[in-house]
Design a protein around this motif. Structure first.
Motif, PDB file in Angstrom:
ATOM      1  N   ARG A   1       0.816  -1.221   0.000  1.00  0.00           N
ATOM      2  CA  ARG A   1       0.000   0.000   0.000  1.00  0.00           C
ATOM      3  C   ARG A   1       0.850   1.272   0.000  1.00  0.00           C
ATOM      4  N   GLY A   2       2.156   1.104  -0.116  1.00  0.00           N
ATOM      5  CA  GLY A   2       3.035   2.259  -0.159  1.00  0.00           C
ATOM      6  C   GLY A   2       3.137   2.991   1.167  1.00  0.00           C
ATOM      7  N   LYS A   3       2.973   2.263   2.274  1.00  0.00           N
ATOM      8  CA  LYS A   3       3.026   2.861   3.601  1.00  0.00           C
ATOM      9  C   LYS A   3       4.141   2.223   4.420  1.00  0.00           C
ATOM     10  N   THR A   4       4.553   2.905   5.485  1.00  0.00           N
ATOM     11  CA  THR A   4       5.447   2.265   6.439  1.00  0.00           C
ATOM     12  C   THR A   4       4.611   1.317   7.293  1.00  0.00           C
ATOM     13  N   PRO A   5       5.228   0.286   7.891  1.00  0.00           N
ATOM     14  CA  PRO A   5       4.458  -0.608   8.764  1.00  0.00           C
ATOM     15  C   PRO A   5       3.748   0.135   9.895  1.00  0.00           C
ATOM     16  N   MET A   6       4.386   1.151  10.482  1.00  0.00           N
ATOM     17  CA  MET A   6       3.757   1.894  11.574  1.00  0.00           C
ATOM     18  C   MET A   6       2.557   2.692  11.069  1.00  0.00           C
ATOM     19  N   GLU A   7       2.674   3.308   9.894  1.00  0.00           N
ATOM     20  CA  GLU A   7       1.542   4.056   9.334  1.00  0.00           C
ATOM     21  C   GLU A   7       0.360   3.127   9.086  1.00  0.00           C
ATOM     22  N   TYR A   8       0.643   1.989   8.489  1.00  0.00           N
ATOM     23  CA  TYR A   8      -0.431   1.036   8.188  1.00  0.00           C
ATOM     24  C   TYR A   8      -1.057   0.481   9.463  1.00  0.00           C
ATOM     25  N   ALA A   9      -0.218   0.095  10.427  1.00  0.00           N
ATOM     26  CA  ALA A   9      -0.730  -0.471  11.683  1.00  0.00           C
ATOM     27  C   ALA A   9      -1.570   0.554  12.438  1.00  0.00           C
ATOM     28  N   THR A  10      -1.141   1.790  12.462  1.00  0.00           N
ATOM     29  CA  THR A  10      -1.887   2.846  13.157  1.00  0.00           C
ATOM     30  C   THR A  10      -3.245   3.059  12.515  1.00  0.00           C
ATOM     31  N   GLU A  11      -3.278   3.025  11.199  1.00  0.00           N
ATOM     32  CA  GLU A  11      -4.529   3.223  10.462  1.00  0.00           C
ATOM     33  C   GLU A  11      -5.544   2.130  10.796  1.00  0.00           C
ATOM     34  N   ILE A  12      -5.131   0.873  10.737  1.00  0.00           N
ATOM     35  CA  ILE A  12      -6.065  -0.226  10.988  1.00  0.00           C
ATOM     36  C   ILE A  12      -6.409  -0.326  12.469  1.00  0.00           C
ATOM     37  N   SER A  13      -5.439  -0.072  13.338  1.00  0.00           N
ATOM     38  CA  SER A  13      -5.708  -0.112  14.772  1.00  0.00           C
ATOM     39  C   SER A  13      -6.814   0.870  15.142  1.00  0.00           C
TER      40      SER A  13
END
Length: 634
Positions: free
Chosen positions: A69-81
């Motif tokens: 998705r072109g995101k960092t793991p932290m950006e993606y995890a924060t979004e879904i969390s």
């Protein structure tokens, strides 16, 4: 049930921390609703209760999902969390703490546990070769795989991995685990038997680090050339104690000895084998109970995005009401067994149990109290109805016995006997005839008895249907009660008129999305369609977040579109001749959201952006004003 002063009056309720590879589904909601039910019930008992939920955010699968998705793991995890947290908040889940495995205190606790296990001699360095399932974040031996080499849990292909790894001496704790199972910590009991059979066959030491990816908690004080990341399950399971302050102030660790874990049957092995072994290594008490529930199907069919039959808990709760959704999940299926979610069955529960039995009883009590006593009742019930009072108490006692056995559907079945009894007493004593024969005092005593019955019933259903219980308390002129008050009778009620609790629902109100799978298989020869056919289309407002040309095509553009789902949809559209992709970023468009995914030029397209075209130009269809992403078009 009353508790004596020397009994422990604390309780600790946990859900699994949910993996942020996807947005919440009905299985997540089911586990969390049960945990919320227990939190509310134990609070009624007078216990100090701590309820933990959260998200599991490390691992190879998260790293890969973020990259795609072109995101960092932290950006993606924060979004879904945040999607999980916002859903629980919207559904009124009464959690006390929401943990993320990326929280700094959790990382410190995991590293401390690793060091203690290593110092004890339970962790050693070796080399691991095995079949790894990225989806389940689990290793399997060749004999455990399916015939086609797939993962025994999810069926997806596995990877043969050989790498340096630290191991946990799981085999060392086999006998202690088997002894612990004799205390019956796992419910239902047949799930415990499955675990005992697994452990009795012999345990292998467990690989607990990886070196082939970076998104995870590094082992403490690394000096080796290879970078070791702690195995996602050791990381995740430690959340149950890190949230209580393990390794730091430990201000809430007194809750730990009363821990009750709620898990799905697919992760029972991790919680009933690996986790207690880790705890034994750390010299921590083992959980008091582990409750393992089954899966939910849709009309007897496994839920799948590809056929469009996934139940969205947010959408269902909003459409039918949170209390009805909660009641259905708790009542419909014996805990531990797989359940079949059906909107027909949900509507039937509303119309039968909630509208006819409970709602109708409240309406009848209010109606007769207004007609005969101007909504004001005062009477002692013991003189007139001693046998009925005993019946009420017997039902209450039977209901309360079901909770320690995790028989939540049986609990509600018992409580409903109160409402059946209440309606039966009205038919038996016929208050209108009592008044006709000038038996005003007995009529008032009967209505006071019915108010007591309904008040006690509202206390008992409040963990399952908190909003509805509050409406009943208000209608009876009472405040919320406790388990202790179930054994008392109130002599005065000042009733209030309220709207019907549970209006009848028509089966035509079934979610159109549940008909998608069948409709996709049907062919029509007519150019005219019915309104029901049109309603099968799930049209939503979305915002274009990213747009770019598709390499090798002069017609296609690839979009990332936010439909308010917690993740972006990738949609490929043939409008490159009419629009520059950069000018579309930030624009809202109308999207068909329930199309079967298709592959165009090697790219998956998960919907259709609507446009209109004449002989000269093409224009995207857009809302007149700004709307919330995901808003339905109808």
């Amino acid at each position: 049930m009353m508790k004596t002063k020397d009994e422990n009056m604390k309780s600790y309720i946990t859900t699994p921390i949910y993996y942020v590879n996807d947005v919440p589904h009905i299985g997540h909601a089911y586990t969390t609703i049960i945990a919320d039910f227990l939190k509310r019930f134990y609070t009624l008992e007078g216990k100090e209760t701590f309820f933990l939920t959260g998200t599991d955010e490390h691992g190879q699968k998260i790293e890969q999902s973020a990259q795609s998705r072109g995101k960092t793991p932290m950006e993606y995890a924060t979004e879904i969390s945040q999607v999980f947290r916002s859903l629980w908040d919207e559904m009124g889940i009464s959690y006390d703490h929401f943990i993320r495995t990326t929280d700094s205190y959790h990382i410190q606790a995991v590293q401390k546990a690793f060091k203690l296990m290593e110092q004890k001699g339970d962790i050693y360095l070796g080399e691991y070769e095995g079949h790894y399932c990225v989806s389940c974040e689990s290793f399997f031996t060749q004999t455990q795989l399916k015939e086609n080499g797939g993962c025994p849990d999810c069926g997806k292909p596995t990877q043969l991995i050989k790498e340096e790894s630290y191991f946990f001496a799981l085999s060392k704790y086999q006998d202690q685990l088997l002894k612990w199972y004799q205390t019956n910590p796992i419910l239902p009991s047949y799930r415990q038997n499955e675990v005992i059979n697994f452990v009795s066959q012999g345990l292998n030491d467990l690989s607990i680090t990886r070196t082939t990816f970076d998104w995870g908690i590094p082992i403490p004080n690394q000096t080796r050339e290879k970078h070791h990341i702690i195995y996602v399950w050791l990381d995740a399971l430690m959340n149950y104690v890190s949230a209580l302050g393990y390794g730091q102030a430990e201000e809430k660790m007194d809750f730990w000895k009363e821990a009750i874990h709620l898990v799905g049957k697919d992760i029972l092995r991790f919680h009933a084998v690996y986790w207690p072994a880790f705890l034994l290594s750390l010299n921590l008490p083992l959980p008091k109970k582990i409750y393992a529930h089954g899966w939910w199907l849709n009309e007897g069919q496994k839920m799948s995005k590809s056929i469009g039959n996934v139940i969205d808990p947010r959408e269902t709760s909003r459409k039918y009401g949170n209390d009805l959704f909660r009641y259905f999940l708790l009542r419909e299926v014996p805990f531990g067994q797989d359940g079949d979610f059906s909107f027909n069955a949900l509507i039937e529960r509303n119309n039968s149990d909630l509208s006819n039995d409970l709602g109708n009883l409240l309406n009848r009590i209010i109606g007769m109290s207004e007609k005969y006593f101007s909504l004001s009742l005062e009477s002692s019930v013991e003189e007139y109805f001693p046998e009925e009072i005993k019946q009420i108490q017997d039902i209450i006692s039977s209901a309360l016995l079901e909770i320690p056995q995790a028989r939540f559907n049986r609990y509600l079945e018992e409580v409903w006997k109160l409402f059946t009894l209440g309606n039966g007493l009205i038919s038996q004593y016929e208050p209108w005839n009592l008044m006709k024969h000038h038996k005003k005092e007995k009529t008032q005593a009967l209505l006071t008895l019915l108010c007591n019955l309904l008040y006690k019933g509202a206390i008992l259903i409040s963990p399952a249907m908190p909003s509805s219980a509050q409406k009943i308390f208000f209608a009876l002129g009472q405040t919320e009660g406790s388990i202790a008050e179930l054994h008392q009778n109130i002599t005065k009620f000042q009733l209030q008129k309220i709207d019907p609790l549970f209006p009848k629902l028509e089966k035509s109100e079934i979610q159109p999305s549940q008909q998608v799978a069948q409709a996709q298989q049907e062919k029509t020869t007519s150019t005219m369609i019915k309104i029901d056919d049109f309603l099968l289309s799930d049209l939503r407002v979305g915002e274009i977040k990213e747009a770019k040309a598709v390499e090798g095509s002069d017609k296609l553009l690839c979009f990332q579109v936010d439909l308010g789902e917690g993740r972006n949809r990738q949609i490929v559209s043939g409008i490159a001749k009419y629009y520059n992709p950069q000018e579309l970023i930030g624009q809202q468009v109308c999207v068909v959201a329930n199309l079967k995914p298709a592959k165009l030029m090697g790219l998956i397209s998960e919907g259709m952006i609507l446009s209109a075209k004449d002989e000269n130009s093409l224009k995207l269809i857009t809302p007149q004003g700004i709307l919330k992403n995901g808003s339905k078009i109808g």
